[in-house]
Design a protein around this motif. Structure first.
Motif, PDB file in Angstrom:
ATOM      1  N   SER A  20       1.149  -0.934   0.136  1.00 43.11           N
ATOM      2  CA  SER A  20       0.023   0.042   0.116  1.00 43.11           C
ATOM      3  C   SER A  20       0.969   1.368   0.593  1.00 43.11           C
ATOM      4  O   SER A  20       0.489   2.584  -0.149  1.00 43.11           O
ATOM      5  N   GLU A  21       2.192   1.263   0.015  1.00 40.65           N
ATOM      6  CA  GLU A  21       2.912   2.397   0.381  1.00 40.65           C
ATOM      7  C   GLU A  21       3.085   2.799  -1.448  1.00 40.65           C
ATOM      8  O   GLU A  21       3.517   3.700  -1.558  1.00 40.65           O
ATOM      9  N   LYS A  22       3.056   1.364  -2.355  1.00 41.41           N
ATOM     10  CA  LYS A  22       3.560   1.556  -3.787  1.00 41.41           C
ATOM     11  C   LYS A  22       2.304   2.444  -4.459  1.00 41.41           C
ATOM     12  O   LYS A  22       1.883   2.885  -5.279  1.00 41.41           O
ATOM     13  N   LYS A  23       1.564   1.258  -4.174  1.00 39.43           N
ATOM     14  CA  LYS A  23      -0.184   1.518  -4.597  1.00 39.43           C
ATOM     15  C   LYS A  23      -1.355   1.743  -3.410  1.00 39.43           C
ATOM     16  O   LYS A  23      -1.745   0.988  -2.512  1.00 39.43           O
ATOM     17  N   LYS A  24      -1.680   3.157  -3.534  1.00 45.61           N
ATOM     18  CA  LYS A  24      -2.595   3.511  -2.646  1.00 45.61           C
ATOM     19  C   LYS A  24      -4.022   3.304  -3.008  1.00 45.61           C
ATOM     20  O   LYS A  24      -4.565   2.406  -3.853  1.00 45.61           O
ATOM     21  N   GLY A  25      -3.982   2.740  -1.845  1.00 47.10           N
ATOM     22  CA  GLY A  25      -5.537   1.790  -1.196  1.00 47.10           C
ATOM     23  C   GLY A  25      -5.104   0.842  -1.311  1.00 47.10           C
ATOM     24  O   GLY A  25      -6.529   0.007  -0.991  1.00 47.10           O
TER      25      GLY A  25
END
Ligand code: HQG
Length: 181
Positions: free
Chosen positions: A42-47
């Protein structure tokens, strides 16, 4: 809406090859901690969240991933380059299995047989059609038929992953057949 196919590919990349890409590690049986994984992704792909992860695992067309019984851990069922023991089931293979490759690999395969290359095992398909799809990922496909029954008779071990992919350590040339033979 996130693209689940792309995310599933990313999950494979992490759980089979590069857990460090999202700051996690795998244990000796290939398990990753689910919370750490979600936080890392989630740090790289929000949500990205647990619901999405569960949907990927549930809907993945090849059932590539499994949760531990208590749901706290997750692993890829096969395909690793990282050295892990995913408790593969040793099993007698059918008389024949298939392997799809690309034309560019044929001369090397004819000399050395099938090798796992960057993965832990050679991946085999249960029919020629499936093998052709696998081969086409690398270029113009070439399909080999493997005398897997004979290999097993001769003492080679075969395994089936939790998602029913056939695996073996290597296939020497004498067990390979292709259309040009
Ligand atoms: C080739 C996908 C030169 C081998 C698929 C292949 C599969 C040699 C490539 C799974 C060789 C390795 C694995 C030799 C083998 N010289 N080339 N001696 N021996 N090769 O991707 O089997 O969707 O590591 O023929 O469906 O293509 O990711 O293996 O072309 O089940 O779940 O070296 O990956 O599944 O390529 O694919 P790969 P693969 P997923």
């Amino acid at each position: 809406m996130m693209n689940l196919t792309k995310l599933s590919r990313y999950l494979s990349y992490i759980l089979r090859h590069h857990p460090e890409a999202v700051g996690i590690s795998l244990d000796e049986h290939g398990w990753a901690n689910v919370e750490a994984l979600i936080e890392g992704i989630s740090e790289k792909k929000k949500g990205f969240d647990r619901e999405i992860l569960e949907e990927i695992v549930r809907t993945d067309e090849k059932q590539r991933y499994s949760f531990s019984e208590d749901g706290t851990r997750i692993r890829a069922n096969q395909g690793h380059s990282v050295l892990v023991d995913v408790n593969l089931e040793q099993k007698d293979p059918p008389e024949y299995l298939w392997h799809g490759t690309a034309e560019k690999s044929v001369s090397s395969i004819q000399k050395k047989g099938l090798l796992p290359m960057s993965r832990l095992y050679v991946h085999l398909s249960k029919n020629a059609k499936e093998a052709e799809k696998v081969g086409a990922r690398h270029g113009k496909p070439v399909v080999y038929r493997i005398k897997s029954g004979k290999m097993a008779e001769d003492g080679y071990c075969f395994y089936q992953s939790a998602n029913k992919v056939w695996l073996t350590k290597m296939v020497p040339i004498e067990y390979l057949e292709n259309n040009e033979d």
